[in-house]
Design a protein around this motif. Structure first.
Motif, PDB file in Angstrom:
ATOM      1  N   UNK A  87     -28.253  17.589  10.178  1.00 52.23           N
ATOM      2  CA  UNK A  87     -27.192  16.855   9.496  1.00 52.23           C
ATOM      3  C   UNK A  87     -25.836  17.312  10.029  1.00 52.23           C
ATOM      4  N   UNK A  88     -24.893  16.378  10.024  1.00 49.74           N
ATOM      5  CA  UNK A  88     -23.529  16.681  10.460  1.00 49.74           C
ATOM      6  C   UNK A  88     -22.604  16.713   9.255  1.00 49.74           C
ATOM      7  N   UNK A  89     -21.729  17.685   9.245  1.00 49.87           N
ATOM      8  CA  UNK A  89     -20.709  17.769   8.217  1.00 49.87           C
ATOM      9  C   UNK A  89     -19.343  17.949   8.857  1.00 49.87           C
ATOM     10  N   UNK A  90     -18.331  17.571   8.137  1.00 51.16           N
ATOM     11  CA  UNK A  90     -16.961  17.736   8.612  1.00 51.16           C
ATOM     12  C   UNK A  90     -16.274  18.837   7.823  1.00 51.16           C
ATOM     13  N   UNK A  91     -15.288  19.460   8.433  1.00 55.23           N
ATOM     14  CA  UNK A  91     -14.501  20.464   7.746  1.00 55.23           C
ATOM     15  C   UNK A  91     -13.724  19.819   6.604  1.00 55.23           C
ATOM     16  N   UNK A  92     -13.235  20.681   5.709  1.00 51.59           N
ATOM     17  CA  UNK A  92     -12.451  20.212   4.572  1.00 51.59           C
ATOM     18  C   UNK A  92     -11.235  19.431   5.070  1.00 51.59           C
ATOM     19  N   UNK A  93     -10.993  18.298   4.473  1.00 53.19           N
ATOM     20  CA  UNK A  93      -9.866  17.462   4.880  1.00 53.19           C
ATOM     21  C   UNK A  93     -10.245  16.398   5.891  1.00 53.19           C
ATOM     22  N   UNK A  94     -11.543  16.351   6.287  1.00 54.43           N
ATOM     23  CA  UNK A  94     -12.002  15.377   7.273  1.00 54.43           C
ATOM     24  C   UNK A  94     -13.199  14.622   6.710  1.00 54.43           C
ATOM     25  N   UNK A  95     -13.445  13.441   7.278  1.00 54.18           N
ATOM     26  CA  UNK A  95     -14.598  12.638   6.889  1.00 54.18           C
ATOM     27  C   UNK A  95     -15.123  11.914   8.113  1.00 54.18           C
ATOM     28  N   UNK A  96     -16.389  11.498   8.065  1.00 59.78           N
ATOM     29  CA  UNK A  96     -17.000  10.806   9.206  1.00 59.78           C
ATOM     30  C   UNK A  96     -16.677   9.317   9.167  1.00 59.78           C
ATOM     31  N   UNK A  97     -16.404   8.770  10.359  1.00 61.65           N
ATOM     32  CA  UNK A  97     -16.164   7.337  10.455  1.00 61.65           C
ATOM     33  C   UNK A  97     -17.430   6.625  10.914  1.00 61.65           C
ATOM     34  N   UNK A  98     -17.313   5.334  11.248  1.00 60.68           N
ATOM     35  CA  UNK A  98     -18.478   4.537  11.645  1.00 60.68           C
ATOM     36  C   UNK A  98     -19.105   5.035  12.929  1.00 60.68           C
ATOM     37  N   UNK A  99     -18.321   5.718  13.780  1.00 61.91           N
ATOM     38  CA  UNK A  99     -18.828   6.251  15.046  1.00 61.91           C
ATOM     39  C   UNK A  99     -19.323   7.683  14.914  1.00 61.91           C
ATOM     40  N   UNK A 100     -19.507   8.150  13.674  1.00 59.00           N
ATOM     41  CA  UNK A 100     -19.992   9.499  13.408  1.00 59.00           C
ATOM     42  C   UNK A 100     -19.027  10.571  13.916  1.00 59.00           C
TER      43      UNK A 100
END
Length: 879
Positions: free
Chosen positions: A331-344
């Protein structure tokens, strides 16, 4: 170099893990050939994977410095020591020094034919060009051995091994070579035959491939599965291909190759009973053979399958930030303050656009930062962003020489020279004595007149003077007209201290030679502001080109050369159409003789001030920005015309006029195709007249170091390798109106400086990118005052090492035209009249393919030679 060695060790560890997991049974032999130019050897061999891994991780590399290298000799030793059907990888950053040794080449070619080994070259740098025989021998060997040549950077080694993992996992003698082709043509079509039953076809390419179409015997698209796709090469899989004649249609640039193999089996794990397969494996039957294959996310021989830790190596996952391994997946996660877009991809969360996260006050601006947001009060508002208060004049909003006055919910700019109260009491003179006068209620702008004097003294005044007890003077020299409003300290003497009492006073010099003062009461009472009686004896304060004389009984400053005027149309003026603004300049003495009180634009932000470099001139400036200073903008398709009106305010008591002001219209035209015009043509009338002028926008081209477009190359010659990317921007100076955008009509490169060089490589043509070059990315064109594009660096064929860039650009009025090119379908319409084109130039850019390492190393070392898979790494290290 330390980082490069760490990268090599990381890839080596991954490769050994892959081999152990895929082939858990059987004896494996690991061989290393040490390469010390010109000496080859010794050859080290072990059957222990841990010993080999430890030995490799403890390698230290020293020395080097020469180029080219004895690469073919090192390859000969590897072929001699390897068993049949070996897979040999040659890593080098140097061309082949021994390419002319015909006996050596014959021996190498014979060994390849005898042992049927595949040779893969991984090139990270060269001593000569890619058309040089020292490099072309690599392509000859790769073609003969059914191998490939990959032109990569050292940081891409991991991608190459991930690329090759599919081939390395197949058992020996399980593949048939169906087709091999090497080309330098742009387009090519080939036919190959599939004469037997295969579980899969593997298509491998190297070089710059733009498109690849595979057609099966039924003339339908085979739609191969993309295993990996990179600029330097790709791998495609066609499962269960039908028997018959297949066709390839390939399009590429420069030298490129394509190989096709047919595989009889998928792996080495054949079985009679599917029950023997691991629980995380799948049993498939192909052509009467049952095989166990580990499921996706697992690795092994099918009888034993273990979870792949995709997070252990960066190339095993596509997580943009944080990777979390799970059984059979990740699974992929983003750091705090970020989110994944449609292109992952992890993108910054815009807290300013999310009502749930927005925390700024209504009078504040929200600024989205990299991992959070910040608040700041809007213009004309004070506070910390969370609590803001309307105070429009808390910041400097008005031009120099104007005072900002707060209004409810707004503000206005006022000229103190046009709005003041007159003070003419004779007792203010420093020559008078005691009194009890007090200026505690004098708040606002005042002008002193009369016999007592017209200016406040600039030196200490004793107390009990000026008709009061505390006599106020200013500590400093009065300003000149070009200095605008200046703040001083007003002082009063007490107990022998010249400035024991003080207050703040603002002073402005007006065009007619007098000063006005903003008084803020007094520090005590009785206290009053003094005047210097000597200042009243001189009715004139004249500039260098003026003289003080009486005209019609009125003493004042007049032009020395007698060029006084009584009519607006007789004024001497100068119109300048600059890159950033339009400037009108007049002689100060003529404005005085006209009894002009002030010159300004209608929005009272913009007024005339004395020229800082020539105090005998009054200038008024209109920025090149629509609506600023009430400027108006018109376009006629070929020019942008900025138009404004200047007003001359008159002293009613000094001249008889039917209006208290005169007006002067003026304009400047700027060619949208950036052609230069220099004509100035005045048109006059009795009460108002119009002045036309012409100016030019200034365009620039710059090459940046990376995709952030922040740091440019400042050198006269930019030296880049063909693995580098050019980031190019064209932009205009002085274009502030949001109407206009920059359109890159044509951008091209030449090997020579001249714009009409017969050799041209088009990057953008008819406003659209060259579709034959997949590296060209047009980021901005026809959408803003700048244009941006990028492409991979290249070299012109032949003895050309220099590249010059040229761009033809136009400006487009986005309110009246479709400016953004439409490049997906039919070509966009002509955005502007292209009769005259302005061409920007950048260069030279020097193409240099020589790749250098920078760590001091003494020993050339090779990478492992695995049996039955042999790897030979020939590393050219430069001090």
């Amino acid at each position: 170099m330390h980082n490069d060695i760490q990268q090599l060790k990381l890839v080596n560890g991954w490769l050994l893990d892959q081999v152990s997991a895929r082939f858990p049974c059987g004896e494996r032999k690991y061989t290393m050939v040490e390469y010390n130019d010109p000496i080859i050897g010794p050859i080290l061999t072990t059957y222990s994977i841990s010993k080999f891994d430890d030995f490799f991780n403890n390698l230290t590399v020293r020395g080097g410095g020469d180029c080219p290298e004895m690469v073919i000799t090192g390859l000969k030793v590897a072929l001699e020591e390897s068993p049949n059907n070996s897979f040999i990888l040659v890593l080098t950053d140097a061309s082949a020094k021994d390419y002319k040794d015909e006996d050596l080449k014959k021996h190498v070619y014979s060994l390849i034919n005898t042992k049927q080994s595949k040779i893969f070259f991984l090139i990270t740098g060269l001593c000569a060009g890619r058309t040089d025989p020292k490099f072309l021998i690599y392509r000859d060997i790769a073609s003969l051995s059914f191998g490939h040549v990959f032109d990569i950077s050292l940081s891409e080694l991991n991608k190459v091994f991930y690329y090759l993992d599919f081939t390395l996992s197949r058992p020996v003698n399980s593949s048939i070579r169906l087709f091999s082709g090497d080309y330098n043509a742009k387009n090519h079509s080939v036919i190959f035959s599939v004469a037997d039953n295969y579980t899969a076809l593997i298509l491998t390419t190297d070089g710059m491939i733009r498109s690849l179409l595979v057609t099966d015997p039924h003339s339908s698209g085979a739609n191969p599965k993309t295993m990996i796709s990179e600029p330097w090469g790709s791998m495609y899989l066609v499962e269960n291909p039908v028997i018959g004649s297949w066709e390839l249609h390939v399009s590429g640039d420069g030298n490129y190759s394509i190989r096709v193999e047919g595989f009889k089996v998928k792996n080495i794990s054949s079985t009679e009973h599917c029950s023997e397969c691991h629980s995380n494996a799948t049993c498939e039957e192909n052509f009467g053979i049952k095989e166990c294959s580990c499921n996706e996310g697992f690795i092994g021989d099918g009888f034993a399958c273990s979870d792949i830790d995709e997070c252990a190596y960066p190339w095993s996952n596509n997580c943009p930030d944080i990777c979390l391994n799970s059984v059979g997946s990740y699974m992929c996660q983003c750091q705090k303050g970020y989110t994944k877009n449609m292109d992952n991809k992890c993108v910054d969360i815009d807290e300013c656009s999310d009502p749930k996260l927005y925390r700024c006050q209504s009078l504040a601006n929200c600024s989205n930062n990299e991992d959070n947001s910040s608040c700041s009060c809007k213009s004309n508002v004070t506070g910390d962003g969370f609590k803001c208060k309307n105070e429009e004049c808390a910041t400097s909003l008005c031009d120099q020489g104007l005072e900002c006055l707060n209004k409810k919910g707004s503000y206005r700019c006022s000229d103190p020279c046009s709005s003041y109260t007159t003070l003419n009491e004779p007792w203010r003179s420093t020559s008078t004595s005691h009194g009890d006068n007090c200026d505690s209620k004098t708040n606002g702008w005042y002008r002193f007149t009369g016999s007592g004097g017209i200016r406040i003294p600039e030196s200490c005044v004793h107390d009990n003077k000026c008709g009061t007890k505390a006599s106020l003077w200013i500590n400093g020299s009065h300003p000149s007209p070009n200095e605008g409003i200046v703040t001083f300290t007003a002082c009063a003497q007490r107990d022998g201290n010249c400035c024991l009492l003080s207050s703040t006073v603002q002073v402005k010099a007006c065009l007619d030679g007098y000063h006005v003062y903003k008084l803020n009461g007094t520090p005590t009472c009785p206290a009053a502001y003094c005047t210097d009686p000597t200042s009243g004896n001189n009715p004139c304060s004249c500039a260098k080109d003026e003289e003080c004389k009486k005209v019609d009984g009125v003493e004042g400053c007049y032009c020395k050369d007698g060029q006084d005027v009584q009519r607006l149309e007789d004024l001497d003026f100068k119109l300048q159409c600059n890159t950033h603004d339009i400037e009108m300049s007049f002689r100060t003495c003529q404005l005085k003789s006209l009894h002009a009180k002030n010159i300004y634009f209608s929005d009272d932000h913009c007024i005339g001030i004395k020229d800082q470099h020539n105090t005998s001139m009054i200038s008024i400036t209109s920025p090149l920005q629509e609506a600023k200073c009430r400027a108006r903008l018109y376009t006629n398709g070929t020019h942008a015309i900025y138009w404004n009106t200047m007003y001359v305010q008159l002293e009613p008591q000094k001249i008889i006029v039917r209006n208290s002001e005169l007006q002067l219209n003026f304009s400047c035209s700027y060619a949208l195709d950036l052609s230069i015009m220099t004509s100035v043509r005045p048109i006059q009338s009795s009460m108002s007249f119009h002045i036309d002028g012409a100016g030019e926008f200034k365009a620039h081209m710059a090459v940046y170091k990376d995709q952030s477009y922040l740091s440019t190359y400042e050198e006269k010659e930019v030296v880049l390798s063909t693995s580098s990317t050019l980031y190019v921007e064209v932009f205009l100076e002085g274009l502030k109106s949001s109407n206009f955008v920059t359109v890159m009509k044509t951008c091209y490169a030449t090997p020579g400086r001249h714009v009409n060089d017969p050799i041209k490589y088009y990057i953008i043509k008819e406003r659209c990118p060259n579709k034959e070059d997949a590296t060209i990315k047009v980021l901005e064109n026809g959408v803003s005052p700048r244009g941006r594009f990028s492409l991979k660096m290249f070299k012109f064929v032949g003895e050309h090492n220099l590249v010059y860039l040229h761009c033809e650009i136009n400006l487009c009025d986005s309110k009246r035209q479709m400016c953004k090119p439409s490049c997906s379908g039919p070509q966009s319409r002509r955005a502007l009249n292209d009769d005259r084109i302005f061409i920007l130039e950048f260069g030279p850019i020097v193409c240099n393919d020589f790749f250098q390492f920078s760590l001091a190393l003494r020993r050339h070392t090779s990478w492992p030679l695995l049996t039955p898979l042999i790897f030979l790494w020939l590393i050219h290290l430069v001090v």
